[in-house]
Design an enzyme around this catalytic site. Structure first.
Site, PDB file in Angstrom:
ATOM      1  N   ASP A 113      38.608  27.180  48.654  1.00 57.49           N
ATOM      2  CA  ASP A 113      37.963  27.390  47.346  1.00 57.49           C
ATOM      3  C   ASP A 113      37.460  26.049  46.807  1.00 57.49           C
ATOM      4  OD1 ASP A 113      37.184  27.818  44.742  1.00 57.49           O
ATOM      5  OD2 ASP A 113      38.936  29.021  44.180  1.00 57.49           O
ATOM      6  N   LYS A 144      30.024  27.533  40.406  1.00 59.68           N
ATOM      7  CA  LYS A 144      29.824  26.489  39.401  1.00 59.68           C
ATOM      8  C   LYS A 144      28.525  25.694  39.601  1.00 59.68           C
ATOM      9  CE  LYS A 144      34.283  26.439  37.316  1.00 59.68           C
ATOM     10  NZ  LYS A 144      35.613  26.587  37.898  1.00 59.68           N
ATOM     11  N   PHE A 190      44.437  28.050  40.735  1.00 60.22           N
ATOM     12  CA  PHE A 190      43.496  28.736  39.850  1.00 60.22           C
ATOM     13  C   PHE A 190      42.300  29.192  40.674  1.00 60.22           C
ATOM     14  CE2 PHE A 190      39.898  29.410  37.143  1.00 60.22           C
ATOM     15  CZ  PHE A 190      40.438  30.162  36.115  1.00 60.22           C
TER      16      PHE A 190
HETATM   17  C1  LIG Z   1      36.291  27.942  37.906  1.00 64.45           C
HETATM   18  C2  LIG Z   1      36.999  28.288  39.165  1.00 64.45           C
HETATM   19  C3  LIG Z   1      37.016  29.604  39.655  1.00 64.45           C
HETATM   20  C4  LIG Z   1      36.445  30.774  38.884  1.00 64.45           C
HETATM   21  O1  LIG Z   1      35.090  30.669  38.629  1.00 64.45           O
HETATM   22  P1  LIG Z   1      34.424  31.561  37.472  1.00 64.45           P
HETATM   23  O2  LIG Z   1      32.955  31.318  37.632  1.00 64.45           O
HETATM   24  O3  LIG Z   1      34.968  31.089  36.174  1.00 64.45           O
HETATM   25  O4  LIG Z   1      34.805  32.974  37.752  1.00 64.45           O
HETATM   26  C5  LIG Z   1      37.637  29.829  40.873  1.00 64.45           C
HETATM   27  N1  LIG Z   1      38.207  28.825  41.566  1.00 64.45           N
HETATM   28  C6  LIG Z   1      38.201  27.555  41.120  1.00 64.45           C
HETATM   29  C7  LIG Z   1      38.836  26.486  41.948  1.00 64.45           C
HETATM   30  C8  LIG Z   1      37.622  27.246  39.895  1.00 64.45           C
HETATM   31  O5  LIG Z   1      37.661  25.985  39.430  1.00 64.45           O
END
Ligand SMILES: *Cc1c(COP(=O)(O)O)cnc(C)c1O
Length: 404
Positions: free
Chosen positions: A226, A255, A141
């Site tokens: 990520d 985040k 994700f």
């Molecule tokens: C939440 C998340 C995203 C996307 O972030 P948004 O601010 O919702 O666009 C990308 N990678 C990971 C691992 C995430 O948990």
């Protein structure tokens, strides 16, 4: 009638139905607590998918927001502002890279990392035009843009949104042999979550990221790490990759970088990668804005000054141990790192959602991830006593009789 129903009805009537929230309407938050419109108090054990590592409305972060809001909020990058450089210096130094590129949401930062890796591939590695490949993991994700959902292995994320961008290759998460086999002369990057969050709190074998980075280095491939969900203390280290001694070649953060009050994301890299960007190559109207920079700096300082990574390690290890002692017939596995914890429900016991609903009825807010896993990820400022007090609630909900 409860006010909750009124608000839920209004939201359902006027919003797109791209979410299915638990039926709780929150109107106030403080630290790890939230209150709904009917006056009920809940323990927030989701933390907005780890965007609230510092807790709701941390005074230092809200203070920075208010102070900056009274001075200057937006310039665009057409001009300099007096907050961005200070923020990026602190972020780059904390992360151990020479440069940072600020964006707003996580998906934008992932897109930025993809652009950086591809351009590095063409301009530095010498990949032929339009041939660049990026390896990604099954069950990933990385956000919701069309490029990103295009390389998702989750049918629902893709269904109806094609055609998708080419140039991505899927391998199983945690599989070093598959990584090695997937690399070609055109491979520019390996994009990976060190622990898969939305994929169900999937922890790869020990040493996976370290070995993956060695393989990448040996093949001139960038490791795109990520850490939007795992970073900034959540897993018991400043970054989850620290467990393996690597933060990758491009580190992606978001985040909790905005402390739960403002969207702030960034990629971090050293000069060789970041120097591929020239004026006009990439940008964002709000990226690096002074309000976000002030909030980002305060959010980072709270993580560091309050030792939130250490707290996450100590509390998380202890809490997972306690959860494992329940001997619940519904639980297949308790796994995670620090305060990023997944409780996987056995297939015979159905989905995780009814368990989250039962927890909500008892004052604990969690959410389900990847259908069968209850995600437990409270703000890292949570007190041990508060966590301890939630244990009997988890024990009850996971007992044989509460969720049929
Ligand atoms: C939440 C998340 C995203 C996307 O972030 P948004 O601010 O919702 O666009 C990308 N990678 C990971 C691992 C995430 O948990």
């Amino acid at each position: 009638m409860h006010r909750t129903e009124t608000f839920v009805r209004e939201a359902e009537r006027w919003s797109a139905h791209n979410y299915a929230p638990l039926p709780v309407v929150i109107e106030r938050g403080e630290s790890c607590w939230v209150w709904d419109v009917d006056g009920n108090k809940f323990l927030d054990m989701l933390s907005a998918y780890s965007a609230l590592n510092q807790g709701h409305r941390h005074p230092a972060i809200v203070g920075a927001l208010k102070e900056q809001a009274d001075k200057l909020t937006l310039t665009s990058r057409a001009f300099h502002n007096d907050r961005m450089g200070t923020f990026l210096k602190a972020l780059a130094e904390a992360a151990g890279f020479t440069r940072a590129l600020p964006m707003n949401t996580g998906a934008e930062a992932v897109e930025t990392a993809i652009k950086a890796a591809r351009k590095w591939g063409y301009k530095v590695k010498g990949v032929a035009e339009d041939r660049a490949e990026i390896i990604v993991c099954e069950n990933n994700f990385h956000g919701r843009t069309t490029t990103i959902v295009g390389f998702s292995s989750e049918d629902q994320y893709r269904d109806g949104f094609g055609p998708f961008a080419p140039g991505f290759k899927l391998i199983p998460h945690g599989d070093l042999e598959a990584l090695e086999a997937a690399i070609t002369a055109d491979t520019v990057g390996f994009l990976v979550e060190p622990i898969q969050g939305e994929g169900g709190i999937v922890v790869p074998p020990d040493g996976f990221l370290a070995r993956a980075h060695e393989i990448c280095r040996a093949n001139r491939v960038l490791l795109l790490n990520d850490e939007i969900q795992t970073g900034l203390g959540r897993t018991g280290r400043m970054f989850c990759g620290d467990w393996d001694g690597t933060r990758g070649d491009i580190l992606i953060v978001g985040k909790a970088l905005g402390g739960g009050v403002y969207p702030v994301s960034a990629i971090l890299a050293n000069d060789e990668v970041m120097d591929v960007f020239h004026p006009g190559d990439h940008g964002s109207t709000f990226g690096g804005n002074p309000l976000g920079a002030a909030v980002g700096l305060a959010s980072l300082e709270v993580i560091l000054n309050e030792g939130l990574a250490d707290r996450a390690e100590q509390l998380g290890t202890w809490f997972m141990d306690r959860l494992r002692q329940f001997n619940s017939p519904h639980v297949k596995e308790v796994r995670g790192r620090g305060l990023m914890i997944g409780v996987e429900i056995r297939p015979e016991s159905g989905m995780a959602r009814p368990f989250c609903e039962a927890l909500k009825e008892r004052g604990v807010l969690c959410n389900d991830t990847h259908h069968h896993t209850i995600r437990i990820a409270p703000p890292l400022v949570i007190e041990r006593e508060t966590l301890e007090a939630s244990l009997p609630i988890f024990e009850e909900v996971l007992s044989p009789s509460v969720v049929a």
